[in-house]
Each structure stands twice: as C-alpha cells, then as structure tokens.
Design a protein around this motif. Sequence first.
Motif, PDB file in Angstrom:
ATOM      1  N   ASP A 104       3.876  15.093 -10.625  1.00 32.10           N
ATOM      2  CA  ASP A 104       3.997  15.985 -11.780  1.00 32.10           C
ATOM      3  C   ASP A 104       2.654  16.168 -12.485  1.00 32.10           C
ATOM      4  O   ASP A 104       1.973  15.197 -12.828  1.00 32.10           O
ATOM      5  CB  ASP A 104       5.005  15.423 -12.786  1.00 32.10           C
ATOM      6  N   GLY A 105       2.273  17.436 -12.675  1.00 31.39           N
ATOM      7  CA  GLY A 105       1.082  17.760 -13.435  1.00 31.39           C
ATOM      8  C   GLY A 105      -0.233  17.623 -12.695  1.00 31.39           C
ATOM      9  O   GLY A 105      -1.298  17.782 -13.292  1.00 31.39           O
ATOM     10  N   ARG A 106      -0.170  17.351 -11.390  1.00 33.79           N
ATOM     11  CA  ARG A 106      -1.414  17.186 -10.618  1.00 33.79           C
ATOM     12  C   ARG A 106      -1.386  18.076  -9.387  1.00 33.79           C
ATOM     13  O   ARG A 106      -0.328  18.440  -8.887  1.00 33.79           O
ATOM     14  CB  ARG A 106      -1.582  15.726 -10.201  1.00 33.79           C
ATOM     15  N   ASP A 107      -2.584  18.415  -8.894  1.00 32.71           N
ATOM     16  CA  ASP A 107      -2.682  19.258  -7.707  1.00 32.71           C
ATOM     17  C   ASP A 107      -2.740  18.452  -6.414  1.00 32.71           C
ATOM     18  O   ASP A 107      -2.362  18.952  -5.360  1.00 32.71           O
ATOM     19  CB  ASP A 107      -3.923  20.152  -7.788  1.00 32.71           C
ATOM     20  N   ASP A 108      -3.240  17.222  -6.474  1.00 34.36           N
ATOM     21  CA  ASP A 108      -3.277  16.390  -5.278  1.00 34.36           C
ATOM     22  C   ASP A 108      -1.894  15.796  -5.033  1.00 34.36           C
ATOM     23  O   ASP A 108      -0.999  15.913  -5.863  1.00 34.36           O
ATOM     24  CB  ASP A 108      -4.343  15.300  -5.393  1.00 34.36           C
ATOM     25  N   GLY A 109      -1.724  15.173  -3.875  1.00 35.97           N
ATOM     26  CA  GLY A 109      -0.402  14.668  -3.522  1.00 35.97           C
ATOM     27  C   GLY A 109      -0.437  13.245  -3.012  1.00 35.97           C
ATOM     28  O   GLY A 109      -1.496  12.702  -2.678  1.00 35.97           O
ATOM     29  N   LEU A 110       0.750  12.641  -2.936  1.00 36.06           N
ATOM     30  CA  LEU A 110       0.891  11.266  -2.479  1.00 36.06           C
ATOM     31  C   LEU A 110       2.289  11.084  -1.910  1.00 36.06           C
ATOM     32  O   LEU A 110       3.271  11.553  -2.495  1.00 36.06           O
ATOM     33  CB  LEU A 110       0.691  10.295  -3.647  1.00 36.06           C
ATOM     34  N   LEU A 111       2.379  10.430  -0.768  1.00 37.94           N
ATOM     35  CA  LEU A 111       3.675  10.009  -0.234  1.00 37.94           C
ATOM     36  C   LEU A 111       3.925   8.595  -0.734  1.00 37.94           C
ATOM     37  O   LEU A 111       3.250   7.651  -0.316  1.00 37.94           O
ATOM     38  CB  LEU A 111       3.667  10.068   1.293  1.00 37.94           C
ATOM     39  N   SER A 112       4.884   8.442  -1.644  1.00 39.67           N
ATOM     40  CA  SER A 112       5.166   7.132  -2.228  1.00 39.67           C
ATOM     41  C   SER A 112       5.823   6.219  -1.202  1.00 39.67           C
ATOM     42  O   SER A 112       6.320   6.666  -0.160  1.00 39.67           O
ATOM     43  CB  SER A 112       6.089   7.288  -3.439  1.00 39.67           C
ATOM     44  N   ALA A 113       5.854   4.926  -1.507  1.00 38.46           N
ATOM     45  CA  ALA A 113       6.525   3.961  -0.631  1.00 38.46           C
ATOM     46  C   ALA A 113       7.996   4.327  -0.472  1.00 38.46           C
ATOM     47  O   ALA A 113       8.556   4.229   0.627  1.00 38.46           O
ATOM     48  CB  ALA A 113       6.366   2.551  -1.192  1.00 38.46           C
ATOM     49  N   ALA A 114       8.641   4.774  -1.560  1.00 43.72           N
ATOM     50  CA  ALA A 114      10.059   5.149  -1.485  1.00 43.72           C
ATOM     51  C   ALA A 114      10.254   6.361  -0.571  1.00 43.72           C
ATOM     52  O   ALA A 114      11.222   6.423   0.195  1.00 43.72           O
ATOM     53  CB  ALA A 114      10.604   5.449  -2.880  1.00 43.72           C
ATOM     54  N   THR A 115       9.349   7.317  -0.644  1.00 50.86           N
ATOM     55  CA  THR A 115       9.431   8.495   0.226  1.00 50.86           C
ATOM     56  C   THR A 115       9.231   8.106   1.684  1.00 50.86           C
ATOM     57  O   THR A 115       9.958   8.578   2.568  1.00 50.86           O
ATOM     58  CB  THR A 115       8.394   9.547  -0.210  1.00 50.86           C
ATOM     59  N   LEU A 116       8.271   7.248   1.956  1.00 48.46           N
ATOM     60  CA  LEU A 116       8.034   6.804   3.333  1.00 48.46           C
ATOM     61  C   LEU A 116       9.223   6.008   3.861  1.00 48.46           C
ATOM     62  O   LEU A 116       9.605   6.146   5.038  1.00 48.46           O
ATOM     63  CB  LEU A 116       6.742   5.994   3.405  1.00 48.46           C
ATOM     64  N   ASP A 117       9.846   5.188   3.016  1.00 51.34           N
ATOM     65  CA  ASP A 117      11.055   4.455   3.426  1.00 51.34           C
ATOM     66  C   ASP A 117      12.187   5.428   3.737  1.00 51.34           C
ATOM     67  O   ASP A 117      12.917   5.255   4.716  1.00 51.34           O
ATOM     68  CB  ASP A 117      11.492   3.478   2.329  1.00 51.34           C
ATOM     69  N   PHE A 118      12.349   6.441   2.892  1.00 47.03           N
ATOM     70  CA  PHE A 118      13.361   7.470   3.131  1.00 47.03           C
ATOM     71  C   PHE A 118      13.119   8.134   4.487  1.00 47.03           C
ATOM     72  O   PHE A 118      14.052   8.324   5.276  1.00 47.03           O
ATOM     73  CB  PHE A 118      13.319   8.516   2.016  1.00 47.03           C
ATOM     74  N   ALA A 119      11.873   8.477   4.761  1.00 51.64           N
ATOM     75  CA  ALA A 119      11.537   9.123   6.033  1.00 51.64           C
ATOM     76  C   ALA A 119      11.903   8.235   7.210  1.00 51.64           C
ATOM     77  O   ALA A 119      12.504   8.702   8.191  1.00 51.64           O
ATOM     78  CB  ALA A 119      10.048   9.466   6.066  1.00 51.64           C
ATOM     79  N   ARG A 120      11.563   6.963   7.139  1.00 50.47           N
ATOM     80  CA  ARG A 120      11.869   6.048   8.246  1.00 50.47           C
ATOM     81  C   ARG A 120      13.378   5.947   8.484  1.00 50.47           C
ATOM     82  O   ARG A 120      13.837   5.937   9.624  1.00 50.47           O
ATOM     83  CB  ARG A 120      11.263   4.673   7.974  1.00 50.47           C
ATOM     84  N   GLU A 121      14.134   5.878   7.409  1.00 56.98           N
ATOM     85  CA  GLU A 121      15.594   5.797   7.550  1.00 56.98           C
ATOM     86  C   GLU A 121      16.150   7.051   8.209  1.00 56.98           C
ATOM     87  O   GLU A 121      16.976   6.964   9.123  1.00 56.98           O
ATOM     88  CB  GLU A 121      16.249   5.602   6.175  1.00 56.98           C
ATOM     89  N   GLU A 122      15.714   8.212   7.764  1.00 51.60           N
ATOM     90  CA  GLU A 122      16.238   9.464   8.313  1.00 51.60           C
ATOM     91  C   GLU A 122      15.776   9.681   9.756  1.00 51.60           C
ATOM     92  O   GLU A 122      16.550  10.169  10.587  1.00 51.60           O
ATOM     93  CB  GLU A 122      15.826  10.648   7.438  1.00 51.60           C
ATOM     94  N   ILE A 123      14.548   9.311  10.058  1.00 54.96           N
ATOM     95  CA  ILE A 123      14.057   9.453  11.426  1.00 54.96           C
ATOM     96  C   ILE A 123      14.836   8.540  12.367  1.00 54.96           C
ATOM     97  O   ILE A 123      15.231   8.940  13.467  1.00 54.96           O
ATOM     98  CB  ILE A 123      12.538   9.159  11.490  1.00 54.96           C
ATOM     99  N   SER A 124      15.081   7.306  11.933  1.00 51.82           N
ATOM    100  CA  SER A 124      15.797   6.369  12.808  1.00 51.82           C
ATOM    101  C   SER A 124      17.252   6.780  13.003  1.00 51.82           C
ATOM    102  O   SER A 124      17.848   6.483  14.035  1.00 51.82           O
ATOM    103  CB  SER A 124      15.716   4.942  12.259  1.00 51.82           C
ATOM    104  N   ALA A 125      17.826   7.492  12.038  1.00 51.00           N
ATOM    105  CA  ALA A 125      19.222   7.930  12.149  1.00 51.00           C
ATOM    106  C   ALA A 125      19.358   9.263  12.877  1.00 51.00           C
ATOM    107  O   ALA A 125      20.472   9.658  13.241  1.00 51.00           O
ATOM    108  CB  ALA A 125      19.834   8.052  10.751  1.00 51.00           C
ATOM    109  N   ALA A 126      18.256   9.949  13.099  1.00 50.26           N
ATOM    110  CA  ALA A 126      18.319  11.288  13.702  1.00 50.26           C
ATOM    111  C   ALA A 126      18.758  11.208  15.159  1.00 50.26           C
ATOM    112  O   ALA A 126      18.238  10.388  15.918  1.00 50.26           O
ATOM    113  CB  ALA A 126      16.963  11.971  13.603  1.00 50.26           C
ATOM    114  N   PRO A 127      19.692  12.070  15.558  1.00 52.72           N
ATOM    115  CA  PRO A 127      20.169  12.040  16.946  1.00 52.72           C
ATOM    116  C   PRO A 127      19.227  12.709  17.944  1.00 52.72           C
ATOM    117  O   PRO A 127      19.427  12.605  19.153  1.00 52.72           O
ATOM    118  CB  PRO A 127      21.493  12.807  16.866  1.00 52.72           C
ATOM    119  N   GLY A 128      18.220  13.388  17.450  1.00 50.51           N
ATOM    120  CA  GLY A 128      17.304  14.113  18.335  1.00 50.51           C
ATOM    121  C   GLY A 128      15.955  14.278  17.669  1.00 50.51           C
ATOM    122  O   GLY A 128      15.572  13.480  16.802  1.00 50.51           O
ATOM    123  N   PRO A 129      15.213  15.325  18.038  1.00 48.40           N
ATOM    124  CA  PRO A 129      13.878  15.528  17.477  1.00 48.40           C
ATOM    125  C   PRO A 129      13.895  15.768  15.970  1.00 48.40           C
ATOM    126  O   PRO A 129      14.890  16.235  15.407  1.00 48.40           O
ATOM    127  CB  PRO A 129      13.349  16.747  18.217  1.00 48.40           C
TER     128      PRO A 129
END
Length: 195
Positions: free
Chosen positions: A93-118
């Motif tokens: 919020d309020g900034r132009d640069d970005g960051l993938l937080s630890a919570a976001t990366l954990d979310f990604a790992r969970e969804e990737i591991s649950a994905a049935p395909g690509p």
Amino acid sequence: MHRFASTLRQIDDLPAVDALVVSGDLADHGLAEEYVSFFAHLPSRVPTLVVAGNHDLSEPLSDALATAGMSPRLNGVLQLAGLTIVGLDSHIDGRDDGLLSAATLDFAREEISAAPGPVVLVLHHPPVPIGHHVVDEHFALANPEDLELLIRESPGVIAVFTGHVHAAFTAMFAGVPILGSPGIVSTMRLGSRTN
C-alpha cells in the motif's frame, strides 16, 4: 474507463474465453468508487482472477472483492480445465515497488502442491529488469530470488504473467517464460533515455 469498458466488450465477440486475468492496477487511486466501477464492467459469464497493483489499496480492494462475490483475499486461485492460475499479491500500500511476503509465498506453495496439473503464476511486479532505468531502479520486485526459488522447486509452474510496466514484454526467468501485459488506459515505452 472508456478504453477499459471497450476492451471488455471485445470479449463478447470472441468465440470462447476461458478466463479473464487482471494483473493489477484495478483502480487509479484505490478509491471505493473506482472498484465499484471496475467490477461493474467485468463480464459476469467469464471466471476472473485479479491481483493488486501499486495503485491499489488493500482494504478497499478486499471490500470490493467481497461485494462482487469473490474471495476478499488478495492472493487467489482460479481453476480451469487442465490449468491452475495462482494470483500472488506483490503490492505494498502506497508504494510503487513490490514484495512477495512470506505469507504469499506460503500460499503459492500450498496452491501449487494441490494443483492437479500445470500452474501459471500471476503477480503485478515483474521479477526481471525490463529495460527502463526508472522502473528497474524504483518500481521493481524487491525479492525476485524468492520467486525464483519457488519456481525452481515447483516443476508444475509453466509461466508467469505480470503487469505494472504498462507495456507488453516477454522474458525468461527461472526457466519459464514471463509475459508482461500492456496497460489498457495508459502505456509506457520501454527503453531508457540517458543524458
């Protein structure tokens, strides 16, 4: 808003659209009324995934997602036949640069591991330099190495979609293609001018 509405009307002329993915900057100033207008223009028959951009603000966007009948989380997932699209919140919020937080990366790992395909990952901030000194120095993703590790440990990830720079571009990152989407309302010419 005219260009945005006109672009979305083109969906009706296409024979088949499986999904609509918006890679950030749903609003210009993060105002509630901007989100109302954005979601009012979305085609109701097309599954849609949105991620936040640097012009978005977390609380009004979450509220607008809930009002639109979507998950109010800023990380999301869209399941299609044979493909999982995982939206990752890289905005601050309020900034132009970005960051993938630890919570976001954990979310990604969970969804990737649950994905049935690509899997395709979607985030606002490109993890690679795009060839414009202002963007590359001040508007970049702060932790591209974390995204690289995520992709390298996840063979199901086949591509990354991004936005942010208002210009179409392609690149390779961690062994997968990155596709950057152009801006609808405004565009930016890539390449820096130096004195």
